[in-house]
Design a protein around this motif. Structure first.
Motif, PDB file in Angstrom:
ATOM      1  N   GLY A 155      10.337  13.572   0.344  1.00 52.71           N
ATOM      2  CA  GLY A 155       9.045  13.981  -0.215  1.00 52.71           C
ATOM      3  C   GLY A 155       8.662  13.229  -1.464  1.00 52.71           C
ATOM      4  N   ASP A 156       9.647  12.583  -2.126  1.00 53.58           N
ATOM      5  CA  ASP A 156       9.333  11.801  -3.317  1.00 53.58           C
ATOM      6  C   ASP A 156       8.568  10.532  -2.935  1.00 53.58           C
ATOM      7  OD1 ASP A 156      10.612  13.672  -4.852  1.00 53.58           O
ATOM      8  OD2 ASP A 156      12.455  12.523  -5.123  1.00 53.58           O
ATOM      9  N   VAL A 157       7.842   9.980  -3.916  1.00 56.15           N
ATOM     10  CA  VAL A 157       6.985   8.811  -3.677  1.00 56.15           C
ATOM     11  C   VAL A 157       7.384   7.687  -4.624  1.00 56.15           C
ATOM     12  CG1 VAL A 157       4.615   7.943  -3.660  1.00 56.15           C
ATOM     13  CG2 VAL A 157       5.075  10.312  -2.988  1.00 56.15           C
ATOM     14  N   LEU A 158       7.727   6.547  -4.042  1.00 52.85           N
ATOM     15  CA  LEU A 158       8.069   5.360  -4.827  1.00 52.85           C
ATOM     16  C   LEU A 158       7.001   4.306  -4.574  1.00 52.85           C
ATOM     17  CD1 LEU A 158       9.863   3.591  -6.589  1.00 52.85           C
ATOM     18  CD2 LEU A 158      11.311   3.158  -4.584  1.00 52.85           C
ATOM     19  N   VAL A 159       6.287   3.919  -5.624  1.00 50.40           N
ATOM     20  CA  VAL A 159       5.163   2.986  -5.524  1.00 50.40           C
ATOM     21  C   VAL A 159       5.592   1.609  -6.015  1.00 50.40           C
ATOM     22  CG1 VAL A 159       2.805   2.501  -6.285  1.00 50.40           C
ATOM     23  CG2 VAL A 159       3.546   4.870  -5.942  1.00 50.40           C
ATOM     24  N   ASP A 160       5.328   0.598  -5.206  1.00 50.05           N
ATOM     25  CA  ASP A 160       5.519  -0.787  -5.638  1.00 50.05           C
ATOM     26  C   ASP A 160       4.149  -1.353  -5.978  1.00 50.05           C
ATOM     27  OD1 ASP A 160       6.084  -3.448  -6.051  1.00 50.05           O
ATOM     28  OD2 ASP A 160       6.542  -3.903  -3.947  1.00 50.05           O
ATOM     29  N   GLY A 161       3.897  -1.534  -7.275  1.00 49.67           N
ATOM     30  CA  GLY A 161       2.599  -2.025  -7.726  1.00 49.67           C
ATOM     31  C   GLY A 161       2.546  -3.517  -7.954  1.00 49.67           C
ATOM     32  N   GLY A 162       3.588  -4.244  -7.535  1.00 51.05           N
ATOM     33  CA  GLY A 162       3.598  -5.694  -7.713  1.00 51.05           C
ATOM     34  C   GLY A 162       2.938  -6.412  -6.549  1.00 51.05           C
ATOM     35  N   ASN A 163       2.910  -7.735  -6.644  1.00 50.09           N
ATOM     36  CA  ASN A 163       2.305  -8.549  -5.585  1.00 50.09           C
ATOM     37  C   ASN A 163       3.343  -8.894  -4.529  1.00 50.09           C
ATOM     38  OD1 ASN A 163      -0.446  -8.811  -6.148  1.00 50.09           O
ATOM     39  ND2 ASN A 163      -0.105 -10.435  -7.628  1.00 50.09           N
ATOM     40  N   GLY A 178      -1.584  -2.574  -3.831  1.00 48.13           N
ATOM     41  CA  GLY A 178      -2.222  -3.699  -4.497  1.00 48.13           C
ATOM     42  C   GLY A 178      -2.984  -3.208  -5.715  1.00 48.13           C
ATOM     43  N   ILE A 179      -2.800  -3.898  -6.826  1.00 47.19           N
ATOM     44  CA  ILE A 179      -3.503  -3.545  -8.068  1.00 47.19           C
ATOM     45  C   ILE A 179      -4.152  -4.815  -8.597  1.00 47.19           C
ATOM     46  CG2 ILE A 179      -3.291  -2.662 -10.430  1.00 47.19           C
ATOM     47  CD1 ILE A 179      -0.849  -1.080  -9.518  1.00 47.19           C
ATOM     48  N   SER A 180      -5.468  -4.812  -8.714  1.00 45.42           N
ATOM     49  CA  SER A 180      -6.176  -5.996  -9.186  1.00 45.42           C
ATOM     50  C   SER A 180      -6.987  -5.677 -10.433  1.00 45.42           C
ATOM     51  CB  SER A 180      -7.109  -6.521  -8.094  1.00 45.42           C
ATOM     52  OG  SER A 180      -7.818  -7.660  -8.560  1.00 45.42           O
ATOM     53  N   GLY A 181      -7.060  -6.665 -11.297  1.00 44.54           N
ATOM     54  CA  GLY A 181      -7.834  -6.513 -12.527  1.00 44.54           C
ATOM     55  C   GLY A 181      -7.139  -7.096 -13.725  1.00 44.54           C
ATOM     56  N   GLY A 182      -5.902  -7.578 -13.514  1.00 44.27           N
ATOM     57  CA  GLY A 182      -5.170  -8.165 -14.623  1.00 44.27           C
ATOM     58  C   GLY A 182      -4.750  -7.123 -15.638  1.00 44.27           C
ATOM     59  N   GLU A 183      -4.286  -7.585 -16.784  1.00 45.84           N
ATOM     60  CA  GLU A 183      -3.778  -6.653 -17.790  1.00 45.84           C
ATOM     61  C   GLU A 183      -4.877  -5.756 -18.353  1.00 45.84           C
ATOM     62  OE1 GLU A 183      -3.091  -8.777 -21.843  1.00 45.84           O
ATOM     63  OE2 GLU A 183      -2.560 -10.250 -20.316  1.00 45.84           O
ATOM     64  N   GLU A 184      -6.100  -6.285 -18.462  1.00 45.00           N
ATOM     65  CA  GLU A 184      -7.198  -5.456 -18.963  1.00 45.00           C
ATOM     66  C   GLU A 184      -7.555  -4.373 -17.960  1.00 45.00           C
ATOM     67  OE1 GLU A 184     -11.799  -6.338 -19.402  1.00 45.00           O
ATOM     68  OE2 GLU A 184     -10.697  -7.240 -21.066  1.00 45.00           O
ATOM     69  N   GLY A 185      -7.590  -4.754 -16.679  1.00 44.39           N
ATOM     70  CA  GLY A 185      -7.881  -3.775 -15.641  1.00 44.39           C
ATOM     71  C   GLY A 185      -6.831  -2.683 -15.570  1.00 44.39           C
ATOM     72  N   MET A 224      -5.261  -0.492  -4.276  1.00 43.72           N
ATOM     73  CA  MET A 224      -5.230  -0.521  -2.812  1.00 43.72           C
ATOM     74  C   MET A 224      -3.881  -0.023  -2.297  1.00 43.72           C
ATOM     75  SD  MET A 224      -6.824  -4.313  -3.011  1.00 43.72           S
ATOM     76  CE  MET A 224      -6.641  -4.331  -4.816  1.00 43.72           C
ATOM     77  N   PRO A 225      -3.657   1.280  -2.219  1.00 42.19           N
ATOM     78  CA  PRO A 225      -2.370   1.796  -1.762  1.00 42.19           C
ATOM     79  C   PRO A 225      -2.259   1.817  -0.249  1.00 42.19           C
ATOM     80  CG  PRO A 225      -3.793   3.609  -2.390  1.00 42.19           C
ATOM     81  CD  PRO A 225      -4.548   2.343  -2.704  1.00 42.19           C
ATOM     82  N   GLY A 226      -1.064   1.529   0.238  1.00 39.84           N
ATOM     83  CA  GLY A 226      -0.747   1.704   1.653  1.00 39.84           C
ATOM     84  C   GLY A 226       0.117   2.942   1.809  1.00 39.84           C
ATOM     85  N   ALA A 276      -0.232  -2.019   4.673  1.00 41.33           N
ATOM     86  CA  ALA A 276      -1.676  -2.248   4.653  1.00 41.33           C
ATOM     87  C   ALA A 276      -2.205  -2.533   3.247  1.00 41.33           C
ATOM     88  CB  ALA A 276      -2.408  -1.046   5.250  1.00 41.33           C
ATOM     89  N   GLY A 277      -1.712  -1.805   2.255  1.00 36.30           N
ATOM     90  CA  GLY A 277      -2.204  -1.994   0.891  1.00 36.30           C
ATOM     91  C   GLY A 277      -1.922  -3.379   0.359  1.00 36.30           C
ATOM     92  N   HIS A 278      -0.683  -3.848   0.535  1.00 37.10           N
ATOM     93  CA  HIS A 278      -0.340  -5.182   0.052  1.00 37.10           C
ATOM     94  C   HIS A 278      -1.011  -6.271   0.886  1.00 37.10           C
ATOM     95  CE1 HIS A 278       3.362  -3.915  -2.492  1.00 37.10           C
ATOM     96  NE2 HIS A 278       2.320  -4.209  -3.261  1.00 37.10           N
ATOM     97  N   PHE A 279      -1.274  -6.006   2.165  1.00 40.38           N
ATOM     98  CA  PHE A 279      -2.003  -6.972   2.984  1.00 40.38           C
ATOM     99  C   PHE A 279      -3.425  -7.138   2.453  1.00 40.38           C
ATOM    100  CE2 PHE A 279      -4.625  -8.391   6.488  1.00 40.38           C
ATOM    101  CZ  PHE A 279      -3.837  -9.331   7.141  1.00 40.38           C
ATOM    102  N   VAL A 280      -4.099  -6.035   2.189  1.00 35.68           N
ATOM    103  CA  VAL A 280      -5.467  -6.098   1.673  1.00 35.68           C
ATOM    104  C   VAL A 280      -5.494  -6.808   0.325  1.00 35.68           C
ATOM    105  CG1 VAL A 280      -7.391  -4.704   0.800  1.00 35.68           C
ATOM    106  CG2 VAL A 280      -6.288  -4.095   2.965  1.00 35.68           C
ATOM    107  N   LYS A 281      -4.509  -6.538  -0.529  1.00 36.68           N
ATOM    108  CA  LYS A 281      -4.454  -7.224  -1.830  1.00 36.68           C
ATOM    109  C   LYS A 281      -4.213  -8.721  -1.643  1.00 36.68           C
ATOM    110  CE  LYS A 281      -4.076  -7.657  -6.359  1.00 36.68           C
ATOM    111  NZ  LYS A 281      -3.321  -8.873  -6.613  1.00 36.68           N
TER     112      LYS A 281
END
Length: 487
Positions: free
Chosen positions: A96-104, A128-135, A143-145, A180-185
C-alpha cells in the motif's frame, strides 16, 4: 520517531530540495532524507520557516516518520542511483505504500521497477516532472504513471503543488500504468529539443540573412511572444538575446561556445520512436543538430568548404533594409510556427503509439492540459491542442484538425520561401526544412517508396504489393522477370 509527515523527499539536490519546499509551502509536513546528512541540515536551517519539515538521518528513521500509506519521493539521478534507492528503501516499505521516482528515468527501467515492487504490494510511480528548479519550487508540470490506486493517495498532493493553467486547473494528471508517466515526460523532452532547435534556426536566419543584431532579434521575438507563438521558450530567448557579457561587452550569445550538450532524453525519444516505427524527424533533426555542433574536429576540417557564390542583394549589403527585414521576419514567423506545429504533432503521434503498444490508455487531451503551465514547452497553443483532442479523441493526427490544417496551408508559401532563403544564404535549417518535407510527405498522393520497394525486391526478394489487386508478389529479376505471387 512518531509518524507525522504526509510526504517524504529523499535526494536533496536542487530539484529535490525545491520540491520538498513546495510541499511544505503547500501545507504538508515533509520528511527529509539525503545520503549526506549535511544537505538535510542546510535545508532546514535555510528554509525551515517555510513550513513543517521532519529531518531524518537514516532510511529507517525517514520511513518511520511517514504516515500510512507512506508516500515518499526519490529525486536522484537516473540509472544506478535510482536502483540504489530501491534497494535501500523497498525492504522498509509495506503493501500500500507509494514510492515515487521523480527523476528522468527511462520508461523501460520504470516498467521493470514497477513490476518488481508490485509483487511486494508497493506502488512504484514513475513521475515526469518538468519546469526545472524554479518549477519544482513554484509549481511544475507533473506526469505520474503507476497504478490508479497510487494516484488516489498521491494525486491530491501533486495537484496542490503543481502549476496552474490559465483556467486554474492543476497541471498534473494520471498518465497511465507503469512507465506511462516517464514515457510522456520523455516525449515532452523530445519536443523540447525540436522547439529549441527551431527557435535557434529562426535566430540564425534573422542574424545571417537579414543582418539583424541580437538585441534587434530580441525585439522580433518579443513581438512574436505577444501572438500565437506565445511560449516560455520564446520569452526566455528574447531575454538571452538582450543580455550583454560583462567581461567583453559583447552580446552574451556571441561569447557562448556553439556546442550544445544533451543529457539523453532527446536521444531516448528518437531511439524509442524507431522501435515503435513512428516518424519523428523534427525531434531527430534537433538531436542530430546538437550532436553535429559538438563534433568540432569535423567542423574544423570542413570549415573551408565553399558556400553560396553570391548572396541576395539585401544581404550583399550586410543587412536588409528595415522593410525587407520586417517582411523576412514575417516569413520566418510563419515557418517557425508551422514547423513547431509539425513537431508537436509528431510528439502526440508518438504518445499515441506508445500508449497503444503498452496498453496505457493515455488521454491525449490530458497530456496537452498538463503541459499548459509549469513545463519548459508551455505555450499558449497547447490549450488549442487540448481542445482538439477533447472534441475528437480519435483524431488520427493533430494535422487533421481543421484549424491547424488551415494555418499550415496559410503558412506554407512563406515557409517555402524561408527554407529557400536559408539555402541561398547557406544557413542550415534542418528543423524547418525537415518539417516542411514531413508536411509534403503526408500530403503527397504518391511517394517514391514504390521505387524503394521495387529495389528491395530486386536485390533481396523482399516482395511487394500492387495497387491493382490483393496479395504479395515477387518479380524474378535475375531470370525471366515473370511475376509470382508469394502469399
Amino acid at each position: 520517531m512518531s509518524a507525522s509527515a504526509r510526504i517524504g523527499v529523499t535526494g536533496l539536490a536542487v530539484m529535490g530540495r525545491n520540491l520538498a519546499r513546495n510541499f511544505a509551502r503547500s501545507g504538508f509536513t515533509v520528511a527529509l532524507h539525503n545520503r549526506t546528512e549535511a544537505r538535510t541540515r542546510e535545508l532546514v536551517e535555510e528554509f525551515g520557516d517555510e513550513g513543517d519539515f521532519v529531518p531524518t538521518s537514516s532510511p529507517e528513521e525517514f520511513v518511520a516518520a511517514l504516515e500510512r500509506p507512506r508516500c515518499l519521493v526519490a529525486m536522484v539521478k537516473a540509472g544506478g542511483p535510482t536502483d540504489a534507492v530501491l534497494d535501500r528503501f523497498a525492504g522498509l516499505l509495506e503493501p500500500g505504500d507509494v514510492l515515487v521516482d521523480g527523476g528522468n528515468a527511462h520508461f523501460e527501467d520504470t516498467r521493470r521497477r514497477e513490476a518488481a515492487l508490485r509483487e511486494r504490494g508497493v506502488h512504484f510511480v514513475g513521475t515526469g516532472i518538468s519546469g526545472g528548479e524554479e518549477g519544482a519550487l513554484l509549481g511544475p508540470s507533473i506526469m505520474p504513471g503507476g497504478s490508479a490506486e497510487s494516484y488516489r493517495a498521491l494525486g491530491p498532493m501533486l495537484e496542490k503543488i503543481a502549476a496552474r493553467a490559465p483556467d486554474g486547473t492543476p497541471c498534473t494528471a494520471h498518465m497511465g500504468p507503469d512507465g506511462a508517466g516517464h514515457f510522456v515526460k520523455m516525449v515532452h523532452n523530445g519536443i523540447e529539443y525540436a522547439d529549441m532547435q527551431l527557435i535557434a534556426e529562426a535566430y540564425d536566419l534573422l542574424r545571417k540573412a537579414a543582418g539583424l543584431a541580437p538585441a534587434e532579434i530580441a525585439e522580433v521575438f518579443r513581438g512574436w511572444n505577444r501572438g500565437r507563438l506565445d511560449s516560455y521558450l520564446i520569452e526566455i530567448t528574447a531575454e538571452v538575446l538582450t543580455h550583454t557579457d560583462a567581461d567583453t561587452g559583447l552580446p552574451f550569445v556571441d561569447v557562448v561556445a556553439d556546442r550544445a550538450e544533451q543529457k539523453g532524453t532527446g536521444r531516448w525519444t528518437v531511439q524509442t520512436a524507431l522501435d515503435l516505427g513512428v516518424p519523428v524527424p523534427g525531434i531527430a533533426q534537433a538531436v542530430f543538430a546538437r550532436s553535429q555542433s559538438g563534433h568540432t574536429r569535423l567542423r574544423t576540417a570542413a570549415a573551408a568548404l565553399p558556400g553560396p557564390e553570391a548572396a541576395p542583394s539585401g544581404a550583399a549589403r550586410g543587412r536588409m533594409t528595415d522593410g525587407e527585414a520586417a517582411r523576412f521576419a514575417e516569413q520566418v514567423e510563419q515557418s517557425l510556427y508551422a514547423s513547431k506545429v509539425i513537431s508537436y504533432a509528431q510528439g502526440w503521434d508518438m504518445v499515441r503509439a506508445g500508449s497503444e503498444e503498452y496498453g496505457w490508455g493515455i488521454d491525449l487531451a490530458s497530456v496537452a492540459a498538463v503541459w499548459r503551465a509549469g513545463c519548459i514547452i508551455r505555450a499558449a497553443f497547447l490549450d488549442r491542442i487540448r481542445a482538439a483532442f477533447t472534441e475528437r479523441p480519435g483524431l488520427p493526427t493533430l494535422l487533421a484538425d481543421p484549424a491547424f490544417a488551415r494555418e499550415l496551408g496559410e503558412a506554407q508559401d512563406d515557409w517555402r520561401r524561408t527554407v529557400a532563403a536559408a539555402t541561398r544564404h547557406g544557413v542550415p535549417v534542418p528543423g524547418m526544412s525537415g518539417a516542411l518535407a514531413y508536411y509534403d510527405g503526408l500530403r503527397a498522393a504518391r511517394l517514391p517508396a514504390a521505387l524503394t520497394q521495387a529495389q528491395r525486391d530486386y536485390f533481396g526478394a523482399h516482395t511487394y504489393r500492387r495497387t491493382d489487386r490483393e496479395g504479395t508478389f515477387h518479380t524474378r529479376w535475375g531470370g525471366d522477370r515473370a511475376e509470382v505471387r508469394t502469399d
